[in-house]
Design an enzyme around this catalytic site. Structure first.
Site, PDB file in Angstrom:
ATOM      1  N   GLY A 182       0.859  -1.075   0.077  1.00 55.51           N
ATOM      2  CA  GLY A 182      -0.118  -0.021   0.048  1.00 55.51           C
ATOM      3  C   GLY A 182       0.715   1.190   0.031  1.00 55.51           C
ATOM      4  N   GLY A 183       0.239   2.386   0.833  1.00 54.37           N
ATOM      5  CA  GLY A 183       1.036   3.572   0.686  1.00 54.37           C
ATOM      6  C   GLY A 183       2.371   3.463   1.484  1.00 54.37           C
ATOM      7  N   GLY A 417      22.382  11.780 -31.195  1.00 54.03           N
ATOM      8  CA  GLY A 417      21.859  12.384 -29.916  1.00 54.03           C
ATOM      9  C   GLY A 417      22.581  11.921 -28.909  1.00 54.03           C
ATOM     10  CB  ALA A 418      23.002   8.065 -27.840  1.00 46.95           C
TER      11      ALA A 418
END
Length: 527
Positions: A182-183, A417-418
């Site tokens: 859960g949280g 771009g890499a």
């Protein structure tokens, strides 16, 4: 077991009161019962205090609020008010350096968090932030204490707030040694590092029963959120080990490489490995042929002190490596493409992994060394639809935002771009080097020739021969090893065997680097 909390006050003399105190402390130390301890051990798990003993230096632990008990009523809680309220908090030392810790005690309320339990955690977190020392959480709890209602949930909110406040200020390490559902799972996600133990630790937002009820899917707890899943598939866990003792020993090792806080440098260590040691093995480890794979991990181990590395996210996004190591005794963070996996391309997971590592290094004053052998970003519909643009931008943002010393070395391919994203000089690398086997270019020669000379190739009598000749011409003109150096895009082309010495000398020069970012509340990084 006698409940001393219900016993009358001892005789009025000081010795009687002290004897009473020692009896109560012994009760606290033992925990709720031998049966509960045996049940914990039967699951292959240690108790909270046994874990703390493994984590901290012997006899260094100083407990805080050991006599705290909850004040809740209803649902039988008023009849069960154990000391510690299910969490052990305090501080001690790891290799002589102060570390704060809290550990859930699964034997008490299943380690579930109630109001008093949360208040203890809040206090130790505040103490860690104020003292400027690392915080380690040993998690083994069943979530919020249902009997206490919404005040338990509010307790988690206080933890999350403090996790965020401490982020980038002190190292925060979460060690998962049992369930975390859960949280409660969001606190580890807000920390710097998450450790997990196979078979005994799990993390998930909704458990298997809820998953089956909502989706009809049947799955076990480990299949849904076990260590293997989070170590290799989701990337939630940075480190995964087979047993608690090994796990906690590795937490100690990690702490030895981190500063106490963001105002200090990582601790240096004496090294018997000569700073000027030549790495002749590198000449054979890395093939000159850019299409042949090799193990970048072996390259890193050859360069760093004594070949010792601590790899982060070892089994997730394996096409990129993120490791902590030492060069001449000084801690460095190394980011490197891994040609053995997907040829070392950047994809969504690799970009996220490296970006978070770069941010961590920058937050805690750890210099960054980047080893490049990257053919580009992974093409594909899944990557584009999955947001490779924004995920790749995370890595770009992390590097551009980093003010620690940054040194990059191009081993072989550095395309498109890499190449720019992997800490090129144009985005702020302090010093850049290249091996004589480097190929820095917009793209590979074959692809470039197909674009530039498309018409000449199509019109040729022998397109294959013409293409081969034009590829050779393109390589000779724009992809020779010294093209980038001639234009000032790398600072020097170095003998691979000198890589260790060059890095040690360069980082020593950069140790006094000072850089300021523009005044702003905070940036707005790509998500």
């Amino acid at each position: 077991m006698t409940d001393l909390s219900q016993a009358p006050t001892a005789a009025g003399d000081t010795r009687g009161r002290v004897a009473e105190l020692h009896a109560i402390r012994e009760q606290v130390r033992r925990g709720p019962s031998e049966k509960a301890t045996e049940a914990q051990h039967a699951k292959g798990k240690l108790t909270a205090r046994e874990r703390i003993e493994l984590l901290l230096d012997p006899d260094s632990f100083r407990e805080v609020e050991s006599l705290r008990r909850h004040r809740a009523t209803g649902f039988g809680l008023e009849e069960k008010k154990p000391y510690t309220d299910g969490v052990v908090t305090g501080w001690g030392t790891v290799e002589g350096r102060t570390v704060f810790v809290y550990a859930h005690d699964f034997r008490i309320f299943g380690g579930a968090l109630g109001e008093a339990h949360a208040a203890k955690i809040h206090k130790i977190m505040d103490m860690a932030i104020a003292a400027g020392a690392p915080l380690v959480s040993l998690n083994d709890g069943a979530g919020a204490r249902i009997q206490e209602g919404v005040v338990a949930l509010a307790g988690y909110g206080g933890i999350f707030q403090r996790n965020t406040k401490a982020s980038g200020v002190i190292p925060q390490i979460s060690v998962m040694l049992g369930p975390c559902a859960g949280g409660a799972a969001y606190s580890p996600a807000l920390t710097d590092f998450v450790f997990m133990v196979r078979e005994t630790s799990q993390m998930f937002i909704t458990g298997p029963d809820v998953v089956q009820a909502v989706t009809g899917e049947e799955i076990s707890q480990n299949g849904l959120g076990g260590a293997e899943v989070h170590g290799a598939t989701s990337g939630v866990a940075h480190f995964v080990y087979d047993d608690e003792a090994t796990c906690l020993e590795e937490v100690r090792y990690l702490l030895s490489m981190l500063p106490a806080n963001n105002r200090e440098n990582p601790p240096a260590a004496e090294s018997a490995d000569p700073a000027d040691r030549r790495c002749e093995a590198l000449l054979d480890l890395v093939p000159a042929d850019g299409n042949r794979p090799y193990d970048m991990r072996a390259v890193i181990e050859e360069i760093v002190d004594d070949g010792e590395v601590l790899e982060v996210h070892e089994r997730w996004a394996t096409n990129i490596l993120c490791v902590l190591a030492r060069l001449d005794g000084q801690v460095v963070g190394i980011v490197a493409n891994q040609p053995r996996q997907l040829a070392g391309v950047l994809d969504i997971a690799a970009s996220e992994k490296a970006a978070r590592f770069v941010q961590m290094c920058d937050a805690f004053n750890i210099p960054i060394v980047t080893l490049l052998d990257v053919p580009g970003f992974l093409p594909g519909v899944d990557q584009e639809h999955g947001g490779i643009i924004r995920h790749g931008a995370k890595l770009l943002y992390a590097y551009c935002n980093a003010t620690v010393p940054r040194v990059s070395v191009v081993l072989r391919k550095a395309y498109g771009g890499a190449y720019i994203v992997m800490d090129s000089q144009s985005i702020g690398a302090d010093v850049t080097y290249a091996w004589p086997t480097n190929e820095i270019a917009v793209m590979g020669a074959e692809g470039a020739a197909n674009v530039i000379f498309r018409r000449r190739i199509a019109a040729a009598d022998d397109p294959d021969q013409t293409r081969a000749e034009l590829v050779k011409e393109y390589k000779a003109e724009l992809m020779h090893p010294y093209y980038a150096a001639e234009r000032g895009l790398v600072d020097d082309v170095i003998d691979p065997a000198d890589t260790r010495t060059v890095l040690v000398d360069t980082l020593a020069m950069l140790r006094t680097k000072h850089a300021d970012l523009p005044a702003r509340k905070h940036g707005n990084p790509p998500q």
